[in-house]
Design a protein around this motif. Structure first.
Motif, PDB file in Angstrom:
ATOM      1  N   SER A  98      35.413 121.235  61.091  1.00  0.00           N
ATOM      2  CA  SER A  98      35.427 122.225  60.011  1.00  0.00           C
ATOM      3  C   SER A  98      36.827 122.398  59.431  1.00  0.00           C
ATOM      4  O   SER A  98      36.966 122.853  58.301  1.00  0.00           O
ATOM      5  CB  SER A  98      34.886 123.565  60.512  1.00  0.00           C
ATOM      6  OG  SER A  98      35.776 124.146  61.441  1.00  0.00           O
ATOM      7  N   ASN A  99      37.842 122.020  60.187  1.00  0.00           N
ATOM      8  CA  ASN A  99      39.216 122.145  59.694  1.00  0.00           C
ATOM      9  C   ASN A  99      39.755 120.855  59.073  1.00  0.00           C
ATOM     10  O   ASN A  99      40.875 120.833  58.582  1.00  0.00           O
ATOM     11  CB  ASN A  99      40.147 122.576  60.829  1.00  0.00           C
ATOM     12  CG  ASN A  99      39.859 123.990  61.279  1.00  0.00           C
ATOM     13  OD1 ASN A  99      39.469 124.829  60.467  1.00  0.00           O
ATOM     14  ND2 ASN A  99      40.013 124.252  62.556  1.00  0.00           N
ATOM     15  N   LEU A 100      38.965 119.776  59.110  1.00  0.00           N
ATOM     16  CA  LEU A 100      39.424 118.521  58.507  1.00  0.00           C
ATOM     17  C   LEU A 100      39.443 118.642  56.985  1.00  0.00           C
ATOM     18  O   LEU A 100      38.643 119.350  56.396  1.00  0.00           O
ATOM     19  CB  LEU A 100      38.490 117.368  58.913  1.00  0.00           C
ATOM     20  CG  LEU A 100      38.550 116.924  60.358  1.00  0.00           C
ATOM     21  CD1 LEU A 100      37.524 115.822  60.602  1.00  0.00           C
ATOM     22  CD2 LEU A 100      39.935 116.443  60.732  1.00  0.00           C
ATOM     23  N   ARG A 101      40.345 117.919  56.386  1.00  0.00           N
ATOM     24  CA  ARG A 101      40.450 117.903  54.926  1.00  0.00           C
ATOM     25  C   ARG A 101      39.984 116.552  54.410  1.00  0.00           C
ATOM     26  O   ARG A 101      40.088 115.543  55.080  1.00  0.00           O
ATOM     27  CB  ARG A 101      41.876 118.179  54.482  1.00  0.00           C
ATOM     28  CG  ARG A 101      42.325 119.584  54.841  1.00  0.00           C
ATOM     29  CD  ARG A 101      43.671 119.904  54.222  1.00  0.00           C
ATOM     30  NE  ARG A 101      43.994 121.293  54.411  1.00  0.00           N
ATOM     31  CZ  ARG A 101      43.668 122.261  53.562  1.00  0.00           C
ATOM     32  NH1 ARG A 101      43.025 121.973  52.463  1.00  0.00           N
ATOM     33  NH2 ARG A 101      43.999 123.505  53.795  1.00  0.00           N
ATOM     34  N   TRP A 102      39.449 116.559  53.183  1.00  0.00           N
ATOM     35  CA  TRP A 102      39.035 115.332  52.540  1.00  0.00           C
ATOM     36  C   TRP A 102      40.273 114.574  52.090  1.00  0.00           C
ATOM     37  O   TRP A 102      41.389 115.114  52.108  1.00  0.00           O
ATOM     38  CB  TRP A 102      38.129 115.674  51.360  1.00  0.00           C
ATOM     39  CG  TRP A 102      36.794 116.187  51.842  1.00  0.00           C
ATOM     40  CD1 TRP A 102      36.478 117.463  52.116  1.00  0.00           C
ATOM     41  CD2 TRP A 102      35.652 115.407  52.160  1.00  0.00           C
ATOM     42  NE1 TRP A 102      35.192 117.569  52.581  1.00  0.00           N
ATOM     43  CE2 TRP A 102      34.661 116.303  52.608  1.00  0.00           C
ATOM     44  CE3 TRP A 102      35.360 114.041  52.095  1.00  0.00           C
ATOM     45  CZ2 TRP A 102      33.394 115.862  53.000  1.00  0.00           C
ATOM     46  CZ3 TRP A 102      34.101 113.623  52.469  1.00  0.00           C
ATOM     47  CH2 TRP A 102      33.137 114.526  52.923  1.00  0.00           C
ATOM     48  N   PRO A 103      40.106 113.327  51.660  1.00  0.00           N
ATOM     49  CA  PRO A 103      41.284 112.531  51.255  1.00  0.00           C
ATOM     50  C   PRO A 103      42.148 113.212  50.193  1.00  0.00           C
ATOM     51  O   PRO A 103      43.354 113.017  50.153  1.00  0.00           O
ATOM     52  CB  PRO A 103      40.679 111.223  50.729  1.00  0.00           C
ATOM     53  CG  PRO A 103      39.385 111.099  51.460  1.00  0.00           C
ATOM     54  CD  PRO A 103      38.894 112.509  51.654  1.00  0.00           C
ATOM     55  N   ASP A 104      41.540 114.034  49.332  1.00  0.00           N
ATOM     56  CA  ASP A 104      42.351 114.719  48.318  1.00  0.00           C
ATOM     57  C   ASP A 104      42.907 116.039  48.843  1.00  0.00           C
ATOM     58  O   ASP A 104      43.384 116.860  48.079  1.00  0.00           O
ATOM     59  CB  ASP A 104      41.556 114.923  47.029  1.00  0.00           C
ATOM     60  CG  ASP A 104      40.350 115.825  47.234  1.00  0.00           C
ATOM     61  OD1 ASP A 104      40.122 116.289  48.379  1.00  0.00           O
ATOM     62  OD2 ASP A 104      39.633 116.075  46.251  1.00  0.00           O
ATOM     63  N   LEU A 111      35.616 122.095  48.209  1.00  0.00           N
ATOM     64  CA  LEU A 111      34.784 121.127  47.502  1.00  0.00           C
ATOM     65  C   LEU A 111      33.455 121.751  47.072  1.00  0.00           C
ATOM     66  O   LEU A 111      32.976 121.520  45.969  1.00  0.00           O
ATOM     67  CB  LEU A 111      34.533 119.902  48.381  1.00  0.00           C
ATOM     68  CG  LEU A 111      35.735 118.974  48.587  1.00  0.00           C
ATOM     69  CD1 LEU A 111      35.426 117.958  49.663  1.00  0.00           C
ATOM     70  CD2 LEU A 111      36.095 118.283  47.283  1.00  0.00           C
ATOM     71  N   GLN A 112      32.840 122.522  47.976  1.00  0.00           N
ATOM     72  CA  GLN A 112      31.589 123.184  47.627  1.00  0.00           C
ATOM     73  C   GLN A 112      31.779 124.180  46.486  1.00  0.00           C
ATOM     74  O   GLN A 112      30.973 124.252  45.557  1.00  0.00           O
ATOM     75  CB  GLN A 112      31.005 123.877  48.848  1.00  0.00           C
ATOM     76  CG  GLN A 112      30.457 122.934  49.887  1.00  0.00           C
ATOM     77  CD  GLN A 112      29.946 123.660  51.108  1.00  0.00           C
ATOM     78  OE1 GLN A 112      29.814 124.870  51.114  1.00  0.00           O
ATOM     79  NE2 GLN A 112      29.688 122.892  52.161  1.00  0.00           N
ATOM     80  N   ASP A 113      32.881 124.935  46.552  1.00  0.00           N
ATOM     81  CA  ASP A 113      33.157 125.891  45.489  1.00  0.00           C
ATOM     82  C   ASP A 113      33.329 125.169  44.141  1.00  0.00           C
ATOM     83  O   ASP A 113      32.823 125.624  43.113  1.00  0.00           O
ATOM     84  CB  ASP A 113      34.417 126.709  45.814  1.00  0.00           C
ATOM     85  CG  ASP A 113      34.185 127.698  46.944  1.00  0.00           C
ATOM     86  OD1 ASP A 113      33.007 127.928  47.297  1.00  0.00           O
ATOM     87  OD2 ASP A 113      35.176 128.217  47.485  1.00  0.00           O
TER      88      ASP A 113
END
Length: 118
Positions: A98-104, A111-113
């Protein structure tokens, strides 16, 4: 022990008598030990008699089968500890994911928001 008393009869062998609270027993090596139980709860006696009647057997056999069935259904403490450990590992992984970030570098929430923003 809620007033329950265990009576031990020695059929054969030698050993040492041990007393633990209200319980006295003789520890034996390689001997057959017959044990009797004195349950002082009328409701337990009634339940055992009813189960025996329903099964058409003795009270002893009804209690033996009921206890065997319950033991089979109940996992051993070591199995419960392993299950708890696996659950804890899974919860730890979910926390990390849950704390991982996407490549950007945005979080899943960000992202969902952005996806559902109007």
């Amino acid at each position: 022990m809620n007033g329950d008393k265990v009576v031990v009869s020695i059929l054969a062998g030698t050993g040492v008598w041990v007393k633990l609270g209200l319980i006295s027993t003789r520890l034996l090596v390689g001997a057959l030990v017959a044990m009797g139980m004195n349950i002082k709860d009328p409701q337990v006696h009634a339940m055992a008699r009813e189960l025996a009647a329903r099964r058409g057997t003795t009270v002893t056999d009804a209690v033996r089968r009921a206890l065997a069935a319950e033991l089979e259904r109940s996992p051993e403490p070591s199995a419960l500890k392993l299950q708890d450990a696996k659950l804890q590992q899974l919860l730890d992984l979910l926390g990390r994911f849950s704390n991982l970030r996407w490549p950007d570098q945005r979080t899943s929430k960000e992202l969902q928001d952005a996806l559902y923003a109007r």
